[in-house]
Design a protein around this motif. Sequence first.
Motif, PDB file in Angstrom:
ATOM      1  N   VAL A 107     -11.157  57.589  12.676  1.00 45.50           N
ATOM      2  CA  VAL A 107     -12.318  58.042  11.915  1.00 45.50           C
ATOM      3  C   VAL A 107     -12.919  56.892  11.120  1.00 45.50           C
ATOM      4  N   GLN A 108     -12.067  56.109  10.444  1.00 39.47           N
ATOM      5  CA  GLN A 108     -12.565  55.013   9.614  1.00 39.47           C
ATOM      6  C   GLN A 108     -13.355  53.999  10.436  1.00 39.47           C
ATOM      7  N   ARG A 109     -12.923  53.767  11.650  1.00 36.84           N
ATOM      8  CA  ARG A 109     -13.657  52.831  12.518  1.00 36.84           C
ATOM      9  C   ARG A 109     -15.121  53.228  12.619  1.00 36.84           C
ATOM     10  N   TRP A 110     -15.369  54.543  12.801  1.00 37.07           N
ATOM     11  CA  TRP A 110     -16.747  54.988  13.002  1.00 37.07           C
ATOM     12  C   TRP A 110     -17.494  55.176  11.694  1.00 37.07           C
ATOM     13  N   LEU A 111     -16.779  55.412  10.601  1.00 34.83           N
ATOM     14  CA  LEU A 111     -17.447  55.384   9.302  1.00 34.83           C
ATOM     15  C   LEU A 111     -17.990  53.981   9.032  1.00 34.83           C
ATOM     16  N   SER A 112     -17.237  52.971   9.459  1.00 35.31           N
ATOM     17  CA  SER A 112     -17.696  51.590   9.304  1.00 35.31           C
ATOM     18  C   SER A 112     -18.908  51.310  10.169  1.00 35.31           C
ATOM     19  N   VAL A 113     -18.935  51.868  11.369  1.00 38.23           N
ATOM     20  CA  VAL A 113     -20.114  51.714  12.239  1.00 38.23           C
ATOM     21  C   VAL A 113     -21.332  52.374  11.592  1.00 38.23           C
ATOM     22  N   ALA A 114     -21.122  53.560  11.005  1.00 40.45           N
ATOM     23  CA  ALA A 114     -22.221  54.257  10.336  1.00 40.45           C
ATOM     24  C   ALA A 114     -22.781  53.427   9.188  1.00 40.45           C
ATOM     25  N   ALA A 115     -21.896  52.754   8.447  1.00 41.32           N
ATOM     26  CA  ALA A 115     -22.324  51.925   7.315  1.00 41.32           C
ATOM     27  C   ALA A 115     -22.836  50.559   7.748  1.00 41.32           C
ATOM     28  N   GLY A 116     -22.541  50.169   8.976  1.00 40.81           N
ATOM     29  CA  GLY A 116     -22.939  48.857   9.475  1.00 40.81           C
ATOM     30  C   GLY A 116     -24.026  48.932  10.524  1.00 40.81           C
ATOM     31  N   GLN A 117     -23.625  49.039  11.788  1.00 40.06           N
ATOM     32  CA  GLN A 117     -24.588  48.983  12.885  1.00 40.06           C
ATOM     33  C   GLN A 117     -25.636  50.092  12.837  1.00 40.06           C
ATOM     34  N   ILE A 118     -25.238  51.298  12.408  1.00 41.13           N
ATOM     35  CA  ILE A 118     -26.225  52.379  12.311  1.00 41.13           C
ATOM     36  C   ILE A 118     -27.209  52.109  11.175  1.00 41.13           C
ATOM     37  N   ALA A 119     -26.700  51.667  10.043  1.00 47.17           N
ATOM     38  CA  ALA A 119     -27.567  51.380   8.899  1.00 47.17           C
ATOM     39  C   ALA A 119     -28.550  50.253   9.200  1.00 47.17           C
ATOM     40  N   PHE A 120     -28.099  49.239   9.939  1.00 46.38           N
ATOM     41  CA  PHE A 120     -28.954  48.086  10.214  1.00 46.38           C
ATOM     42  C   PHE A 120     -29.720  48.213  11.531  1.00 46.38           C
ATOM     43  N   GLY A 121     -29.506  49.322  12.237  1.00 47.92           N
ATOM     44  CA  GLY A 121     -30.214  49.575  13.487  1.00 47.92           C
ATOM     45  C   GLY A 121     -31.153  50.758  13.351  1.00 47.92           C
ATOM     46  N   PRO A 122     -30.763  51.944  13.819  1.00 51.31           N
ATOM     47  CA  PRO A 122     -31.678  53.092  13.775  1.00 51.31           C
ATOM     48  C   PRO A 122     -32.127  53.481  12.378  1.00 51.31           C
ATOM     49  N   ALA A 123     -31.254  53.361  11.386  1.00 53.22           N
ATOM     50  CA  ALA A 123     -31.668  53.707  10.022  1.00 53.22           C
ATOM     51  C   ALA A 123     -32.739  52.743   9.524  1.00 53.22           C
ATOM     52  N   ALA A 124     -32.552  51.452   9.762  1.00 48.24           N
ATOM     53  CA  ALA A 124     -33.533  50.461   9.321  1.00 48.24           C
ATOM     54  C   ALA A 124     -34.862  50.621  10.047  1.00 48.24           C
ATOM     55  N   ALA A 125     -34.809  50.935  11.349  1.00 51.01           N
ATOM     56  CA  ALA A 125     -36.040  51.146  12.107  1.00 51.01           C
ATOM     57  C   ALA A 125     -36.831  52.318  11.531  1.00 51.01           C
ATOM     58  N   ARG A 126     -36.116  53.360  11.146  1.00 53.92           N
ATOM     59  CA  ARG A 126     -36.782  54.538  10.562  1.00 53.92           C
ATOM     60  C   ARG A 126     -37.328  54.223   9.175  1.00 53.92           C
ATOM     61  N   LEU A 127     -36.679  53.359   8.429  1.00 48.79           N
ATOM     62  CA  LEU A 127     -37.180  52.986   7.110  1.00 48.79           C
ATOM     63  C   LEU A 127     -38.555  52.326   7.200  1.00 48.79           C
TER      64      LEU A 127
END
Length: 206
Positions: free
Chosen positions: A92-112
């Motif tokens: 679980v922690q592995r993917w929480l880190s992905v959510a805080a990293g690659q997701i935040a700097f990828g799809p989340a940033a694009a939506r921002l």
Amino acid sequence: MKLYTHPLSGHAHRASLFLSLIGADVEEIVVDLAAGEHKKPEFLQLNRFGQLPVLIDGDTVIADSNAILVYAARKFGRTDWLPDTAEGAAAVQRWLSVAAGQIAFGPAAARLITVFGAKFNAEEVIARAHAVLGQIDAELKGRNWIIGAAQPTIADIALYSYIANAPEGNVDLAGYPQVLAWLRRIEALDGFAPFQRTVAGLRIAA
């Protein structure tokens, strides 16, 4: 419990979604981001970083969406959502880190960029979004949930919101069939609470 939130924040939504899925009794308090309420002294006392969401549970203050997921799962003894084995917790922690990293700097940033007018390089963050989506699509092949468990975990919830609304940031989900099927599975869960959509980007064409 009280949850300080905003309907267009994916971080806030992941906390709200999980609390809804487990049937937690929580009062949601909308913070006016446009008026800068999250940067005022009274809010900064709750989270010095001036970010949403924040969960208040009696005298306990939990800032950060992933921390709220962990807290709620532990508080309510939901080992179905957060395994208590070393292997399961690490997965679980592995993917929480992905959510805080690659997701935040990828799809989340694009939506921002499209929803909030953030000054990011659109080509760069959209490319990051497609990179992580390709990896997640491959990970989901042959499994229903991201860690391969028989049921969803908070790892799935941490990833969901910004992926579901990625088209708002001009990130097309059409090429990720495993991701699309996974999104539908989450949306079919009892207690599911949708993330508010906007007319930005690809208008949620996927």
